[in-house]
Design an enzyme around this catalytic site. Sequence first.
Site, PDB file in Angstrom:
ATOM      1  N   CYS A  70     -26.153  27.035  73.040  1.00 38.26           N
ATOM      2  CA  CYS A  70     -26.377  27.059  71.600  1.00 38.26           C
ATOM      3  C   CYS A  70     -27.187  28.282  71.171  1.00 38.26           C
ATOM      4  O   CYS A  70     -26.739  29.399  71.319  1.00 38.26           O
ATOM      5  CB  CYS A  70     -26.999  25.748  71.127  1.00 38.26           C
ATOM      6  SG  CYS A  70     -26.836  25.495  69.337  1.00 38.26           S
TER       7      CYS A  70
ATOM      8  N   LYS B 265     -23.174  23.498  57.637  1.00 34.01           N
ATOM      9  CA  LYS B 265     -23.472  23.301  59.050  1.00 34.01           C
ATOM     10  C   LYS B 265     -22.193  22.977  59.822  1.00 34.01           C
ATOM     11  O   LYS B 265     -21.385  22.158  59.403  1.00 34.01           O
ATOM     12  CB  LYS B 265     -24.483  22.159  59.208  1.00 34.01           C
ATOM     13  CG  LYS B 265     -24.944  21.938  60.654  1.00 34.01           C
ATOM     14  CD  LYS B 265     -25.983  20.820  60.715  1.00 34.01           C
ATOM     15  CE  LYS B 265     -26.503  20.626  62.132  1.00 34.01           C
ATOM     16  NZ  LYS B 265     -27.510  19.538  62.213  1.00 34.01           N
TER      17      LYS B 265
ATOM     18  N   SER C 199     -23.491  21.700  66.623  1.00 35.94           N
ATOM     19  CA  SER C 199     -24.547  21.387  65.665  1.00 35.94           C
ATOM     20  C   SER C 199     -25.335  22.663  65.404  1.00 35.94           C
ATOM     21  O   SER C 199     -26.338  22.945  66.053  1.00 35.94           O
ATOM     22  CB  SER C 199     -25.472  20.296  66.222  1.00 35.94           C
ATOM     23  OG  SER C 199     -26.532  20.030  65.324  1.00 35.94           O
TER      24      SER C 199
ATOM     25  N   HIS D  33     -22.748  21.848  72.493  1.00 36.27           N
ATOM     26  CA  HIS D  33     -23.658  20.969  73.233  1.00 36.27           C
ATOM     27  C   HIS D  33     -22.879  19.930  74.033  1.00 36.27           C
ATOM     28  O   HIS D  33     -22.896  18.732  73.708  1.00 36.27           O
ATOM     29  CB  HIS D  33     -24.597  20.257  72.260  1.00 36.27           C
ATOM     30  CG  HIS D  33     -25.637  21.132  71.648  1.00 36.27           C
ATOM     31  ND1 HIS D  33     -26.787  21.503  72.309  1.00 36.27           N
ATOM     32  CD2 HIS D  33     -25.684  21.720  70.428  1.00 36.27           C
ATOM     33  CE1 HIS D  33     -27.523  22.272  71.513  1.00 36.27           C
ATOM     34  NE2 HIS D  33     -26.870  22.420  70.372  1.00 36.27           N
TER      35      HIS D  33
ATOM     36  N   GLU E 189     -23.797  18.790  76.654  1.00 38.99           N
ATOM     37  CA  GLU E 189     -24.788  17.917  77.290  1.00 38.99           C
ATOM     38  C   GLU E 189     -25.228  16.767  76.394  1.00 38.99           C
ATOM     39  O   GLU E 189     -25.925  15.843  76.855  1.00 38.99           O
ATOM     40  CB  GLU E 189     -26.023  18.738  77.700  1.00 38.99           C
ATOM     41  CG  GLU E 189     -27.020  19.042  76.592  1.00 38.99           C
ATOM     42  CD  GLU E 189     -26.606  20.187  75.672  1.00 38.99           C
ATOM     43  OE1 GLU E 189     -27.398  20.541  74.776  1.00 38.99           O
ATOM     44  OE2 GLU E 189     -25.490  20.719  75.830  1.00 38.99           O
TER      45      GLU E 189
ATOM     46  N   ARG F 153     -31.242  11.749  60.317  1.00 36.91           N
ATOM     47  CA  ARG F 153     -32.509  12.457  60.073  1.00 36.91           C
ATOM     48  C   ARG F 153     -32.401  13.381  58.868  1.00 36.91           C
ATOM     49  O   ARG F 153     -33.331  13.492  58.056  1.00 36.91           O
ATOM     50  CB  ARG F 153     -32.879  13.262  61.321  1.00 36.91           C
ATOM     51  CG  ARG F 153     -34.147  14.103  61.207  1.00 36.91           C
ATOM     52  CD  ARG F 153     -34.177  15.165  62.296  1.00 36.91           C
ATOM     53  NE  ARG F 153     -33.115  16.169  62.136  1.00 36.91           N
ATOM     54  CZ  ARG F 153     -32.731  17.003  63.093  1.00 36.91           C
ATOM     55  NH1 ARG F 153     -33.298  16.955  64.288  1.00 36.91           N
ATOM     56  NH2 ARG F 153     -31.765  17.893  62.843  1.00 36.91           N
TER      57      ARG F 153
END
Length: 315
Positions: free
Chosen positions: A142, A163, A192, A245, A247, A259
């Site tokens: 990232c 985003k 992200s 990502h 992971e 959030r």
Amino acid sequence: MPLRLPDRLPAIELLKKENIFVMDSSRAAAQDIRPLRIAILNLMPLKITTETDLIRLLSNTPLQMEVNFMKLKSHTPKNTPIEHMMMFYRDFEDMKKENYDGMIITGAPVETLDFEEVEYWDEITSIFEWAHTHVTSTLYICWAAQAGLYHFYDIPKHPLSRKMFGIFKQYPTDCHFPIFRGFDDVFQMPQSRHTEIRREDIENVNSAKYETRKRDGLRIISDSPESGVSIVMARNGREFFITGHLEYASDTLDKEYKRDFGKRDDVEMPKNYYLNDNPENKPLVTWRAHANLLFSNWINYYVYQETPYDISNIK
């Protein structure tokens, strides 16, 4: 073969509950095996979560690995207890005389800043240069991928109007690379991020200044028509720059969405993530198998099979 981890690392008990076999350093010391040495520079705010995510993937291999966590001297994390950092992490200054078979450098929540504005930019670029000669193969994830491409090749990042958030189909440009061994023609990757790197900037790395590294093979090996460049390989696998990502755990994007919902005006519901695109439903995990395969291939073909017998001979 399990991972050798520091005694009492929280990830050990968390992963045992998932039936993943890990071994603390006390037990591992009784085995007469030279483990692969893996350094992880964890820049993510929630250190324990990221530790667990990465160890989960690294454990899916028959090779024994010793994991060492690195921290920055120029930055103090705000979301992880200092006791945890002192117990399980070492400063770069204490590790830089050592060599490692593999290294992982994570993303960081600083992507909207210019690279030089990041408080630890000088230190992290020193780590990039150190890894170039002291690590057999490094994964940049990232923001770290953007930072590494900028540092080594002057490839800029560009802001996005919205985003890039969700799960997106990725297409390997050549499935014959060992990193993609066993892959399907398409795989899913969580994204992200608020910025991107562009294909044309990578392809325009033509100046004499970068000719030596270009000959070593800076190339896009996976991309997406929707989310753009996803994996760039350099130096024939000595470095991989991954924009997403793989992971991530199943609920990571869900937590990020809840959030930020109502607090930012550039964040929408993550695409291709919830069952029937309904955030009231559980996430539908579609990337786990390829995530395990990519990390296993990296460890096998680019770390284990490439690292010298005498680790001090890494150059």
